[in-house]
Design an enzyme around this catalytic site. Structure first.
Site, PDB file in Angstrom:
ATOM      1  N   GLN A   1     100.544  63.426  17.283  1.00 17.95           N
ATOM      2  CA  GLN A   1     101.763  62.750  17.760  1.00 17.95           C
ATOM      3  C   GLN A   1     102.663  63.744  18.497  1.00 17.95           C
ATOM      4  OE1 GLN A   1     102.793  61.392  13.806  1.00 17.95           O
ATOM      5  NE2 GLN A   1     102.374  59.262  14.333  1.00 17.95           N
TER       6      GLN A   1
ATOM      7  N   ASP B   1     105.538  65.368  20.475  1.00 14.86           N
ATOM      8  CA  ASP B   1     106.923  64.939  20.712  1.00 14.86           C
ATOM      9  C   ASP B   1     107.173  64.765  22.200  1.00 14.86           C
ATOM     10  OD1 ASP B   1     107.355  65.504  17.937  1.00 14.86           O
ATOM     11  OD2 ASP B   1     109.481  65.799  18.417  1.00 14.86           O
TER      12      ASP B   1
ATOM     13  N   HIS C   1     107.785  51.217   3.761  1.00 21.10           N
ATOM     14  CA  HIS C   1     106.352  51.473   3.924  1.00 21.10           C
ATOM     15  C   HIS C   1     106.032  52.949   3.743  1.00 21.10           C
ATOM     16  CE1 HIS C   1     108.254  52.544   7.636  1.00 21.10           C
ATOM     17  NE2 HIS C   1     107.155  53.150   8.037  1.00 21.10           N
ATOM     18  N   ASP C   2     107.059  53.790   3.618  1.00 18.32           N
ATOM     19  CA  ASP C   2     106.838  55.222   3.430  1.00 18.32           C
ATOM     20  C   ASP C   2     107.019  55.593   1.964  1.00 18.32           C
ATOM     21  OD1 ASP C   2     106.284  55.862   6.106  1.00 18.32           O
ATOM     22  OD2 ASP C   2     108.424  55.925   6.595  1.00 18.32           O
TER      23      ASP C   2
ATOM     24  N   GLU D   1     116.474  54.658  11.676  1.00 20.39           N
ATOM     25  CA  GLU D   1     115.836  55.334  10.539  1.00 20.39           C
ATOM     26  C   GLU D   1     116.335  56.766  10.557  1.00 20.39           C
ATOM     27  OE1 GLU D   1     111.656  56.983   8.731  1.00 20.39           O
ATOM     28  OE2 GLU D   1     112.015  56.968  10.871  1.00 20.39           O
TER      29      GLU D   1
ATOM     30  N   ASP E   1     112.761  54.468  15.110  1.00 21.02           N
ATOM     31  CA  ASP E   1     111.964  55.370  14.301  1.00 21.02           C
ATOM     32  C   ASP E   1     112.397  56.820  14.511  1.00 21.02           C
ATOM     33  OD1 ASP E   1     109.417  55.761  12.699  1.00 21.02           O
ATOM     34  OD2 ASP E   1     108.887  56.943  14.458  1.00 21.02           O
TER      35      ASP E   1
ATOM     36  N   HIS F   1     107.802  60.389  19.787  1.00 19.21           N
ATOM     37  CA  HIS F   1     106.492  60.942  20.140  1.00 19.21           C
ATOM     38  C   HIS F   1     105.603  59.812  20.626  1.00 19.21           C
ATOM     39  CE1 HIS F   1     106.832  59.980  15.802  1.00 19.21           C
ATOM     40  NE2 HIS F   1     105.787  59.215  16.091  1.00 19.21           N
TER      41      HIS F   1
HETATM   42  C1  GLC Z   1     108.651  57.251  10.519  1.00 21.60           C
HETATM   43  C2  GLC Z   1     107.819  56.143   9.943  1.00 21.60           C
HETATM   44  C3  GLC Z   1     106.549  56.716   9.385  1.00 21.60           C
HETATM   45  C4  GLC Z   1     105.804  57.424  10.498  1.00 21.60           C
HETATM   46  C5  GLC Z   1     106.689  58.436  11.199  1.00 21.60           C
HETATM   47  C6  GLC Z   1     106.073  58.920  12.463  1.00 21.60           C
HETATM   48  O1  GLC Z   1     109.081  58.140   9.564  1.00 21.60           O
HETATM   49  O2  GLC Z   1     108.553  55.435   8.995  1.00 21.60           O
HETATM   50  O3  GLC Z   1     105.764  55.748   8.780  1.00 21.60           O
HETATM   51  O4  GLC Z   1     104.666  58.078   9.986  1.00 21.60           O
HETATM   52  O5  GLC Z   1     107.938  57.900  11.533  1.00 21.60           O
HETATM   53  O6  GLC Z   1     106.255  57.980  13.489  1.00 21.60           O
END
Ligand code: GLC
Ligand code: CA
Length: 545
Positions: A168, A170, A307-308, A242, A200, A103
């Site tokens: 955000q 897509d 970080h999540d 990820e 990501d 996105h």
């Molecule tokens: C991933 C990132 C997260 C973010 C999301 C949207 O999951 O780790 O922090 O909010 O993508 O980009």
């Protein structure tokens, strides 16, 4: 034989915004980060994963990008980035960038033009619908925060699709023109010196998008094409995906070793916390057993916290409740109905033995360890902050104003520094721990240094061994002729445990204490472990090399 670097790396995650402020405006920047490279070299890491540092309205910590081709002026200039990455290279540290292409931000010029002009080529970069699709109230990645995946745009007079926040939209990653843009972004940052990308939201990038569409469409072919673009331009560059996957989907992402190189091991991470909660090693062993064997040059990335939120969605409801009870019992510690928004040290009751155990397991499990800034000094969280901001507070460098993060007035900081109490910067900071030989930081440095000398753990093939006590995780990792063992006691009690070494072992050398273990039987060995105790051993006695 030469090993691909990503199989012997130790990765460190940095959010430029909250790491170190070089110019005193309250926001972290590349100048500040460059000034901390000697610190990072001392931590023995050899790869930095930089979270998004691109121009962004910053409604999601930079994961909402408005321009893929430069540095957000808040963090410096492109020149500062290049200077930083060259200084990193001089210390043998690679840099990986976040590739956020599922996105854009609504502020991205592509989206702005797309919504204004239906004839613009950018219209087709995004995913639209005249009517609100029937399943619009499903599939939100942030349930509780977002109510829909289709939001009305008054200018386009259409609904646009977004898996994440409303701001955000897509990208239509099925559109060849969008795929060309993604290739260009990859090439640009490779040219600027990065060694690859943390990709990501990978599963969403490759899912077919549009009203009524679902499934993975041509994603295997697309992953191969994306990988070719990467590898043609830089042979040793890697994708670290990820992707929080069920085991049966793993082969699609790795292919024959011709798609992504590394996948973050969310599946094991969740079972690891279940194992810690129970004081029982079996959930970890079972999780690995459920995963397929991966191609030779592919790799898992192991982490404790990111970080999540600690996402527990792959556990059963009952298992998730167990982990909640142990590590995030209060509703304010939980997020999106599936996770825990806490840092590692407070989750583990700031119990040093347990924090060491967790790190030791992460450093020895098959895969590449990924550390997150602040965990090496045992930073805490600030639950007064929204959502995942609780765990994104500035790095605590010293017992000086703003914890040494910035010289700006406290009110101007991007996020408040944690002050006061057990986890405040006055007590928990880098400078104090550097001076204390017994500190967590010095312990982490010792363990990462040792880990670099034991490539068997990262690059070898691993097998879990039978033990007489279910609290104990015992593993043998083999690379060529050489084998190492890791033995971990997940329980709060001391144990005496028999481990089936699985092979004729004529001696064991303790890598942590530099002592020989006398082995009475070449097949079995009895170990004594303290509560949360751990051992790293080299087979065959003799010296560690
Ligand atoms: C991933 C990132 C997260 C973010 C999301 C949207 O999951 O780790 O922090 O909010 O993508 O980009
Ligand atoms: Ca700054």
């Amino acid at each position: 034989m030469e090993r691909p670097w990503h199989k012997s790396a130790i990765v460190y995650t940095v959010d430029v915004e909250t790491f170190a402020d070089g110019n005193g405006d309250g926001i972290g920047d590349f100048q500040g980060l460059a000034g901390k490279l000697d610190y990072l070299a001392g931590l023995n890491i050899n790869c930095i994963w930089l979270q998004p540092f691109f121009p962004s309205p910053n409604r999601d910590h930079g994961y909402d990008i408005a321009d893929y081709y430069t540095v957000d002026p808040r963090h410096g200039t492109l020149g500062d980035f290049v200077e930083f990455s060259q200084a990193a290279r001089d210390r043998g540290i690679r840099v990986i960038a976040d590739l956020v292409v599922n996105h854009t931000s609504i502020d991205h010029p592509w989206f702005q033009e797309a919504r204004r002009d239906e004839k613009s080529k950018y219209r087709q970069y995004y995913v639209w619908s005249k009517d609100k699709p029937a399943n619009a109230d499903q599939g939100m990645v942030f349930p509780g925060k977002e109510k829909t995946t289709w939001t009305w745009d008054d200018c386009a007079k259409r609904y646009y699709y977004h898996r994440f926040y409303w701001h955000q939209p897509d990208l239509d990653t099925g559109n060849p023109a969008v795929r060309n843009e993604i290739d260009k972004i990859i090439k640009c940052w490779l040219q600027l010196g990065v060694s690859g990308f943390r990709v990501d939201a990978l599963p969403f990038i490759i899912t077919s998008k549009g009203p009524g569409k679902s499934g993975f469409g041509d994603c295997p072919e697309y992953l191969v094409a994306m990988r070719q673009c990467l590898s043609w331009h830089r042979g040793d560059a890697v994708f670290m995906g990820e992707a929080n996957l069920p085991p049966e989907q793993v082969p699609m992402y790795f292919g024959e070793g011709d798609r992504v190189h590394v996948i973050f091991n969310f599946f094991v991470n969740q079972h690891f916390f279940l194992a810690l909660a129970r004081g029982d090693a079996r959930p970890i062993v079972d999780a690995y057993a459920a995963l397929p064997k991966i191609p030779e040059f592919c790799q898992w990335a192991n982490f404790l916290r990111t970080h999540d939120e600690l996402d527990l969605a792959r556990l059963t409801d009952a298992e998730r409740q167990e982990v909640f009870r142990a590590f995030g019992p209060e509703p304010n510690m939980q997020l999106y109905g599936r996770g825990i928004r806490r840092r590692l040290a407070p989750m583990l009751g700031n119990d040093r033995a347990r924090i060491e155990l967790a790190h030791s397991i992460m450093l020895t499990l098959p895969g590449t360890p990924v550390l997150r800034y602040g965990d090496e000094i045992g930073m805490g969280e600030n639950l007064a902050l929204e959502e995942r901001d609780s765990i994104r507070t500035p790095m605590q460098w010293a017992n000086t104003s703003n914890g040494g993060f910035s010289t700006a007035p406290a009110g101007r900081l991007v996020l408040p520094v944690i002050g006061g109490g057990e986890f405040g910067y006055e007590k928990v900071n880098v400078a104090a721990q550097q001076r204390d030989p017994e500190s967590l930081l010095n312990w982490v440095e010792k363990m990462t240094r040792l880990r670099m000398r034991v490539p068997e753990f990262g690059a070898g093939s691993a097998a879990f061994l039978e033990t007489s006590d279910p609290a104990v995780l015992a593993q043998c990792s083999t690379l060529g002729p050489s084998s190492v063992f890791a033995v971990h006691n997940l329980s709060a009690r001391g144990v005496e445990v028999d481990v089936n070494l699985g092979r004729g072992v004529d001696g064991l050398f303790d890598l942590l204490t530099n002592r020989e273990h006398e082995v009475r039987s070449p097949e079995r060995h009895r170990f004594q472990l303290n509560p949360y105790g751990y051992l790293w051993l080299r087979s065959g006695g003799g010296n560690d090399t």
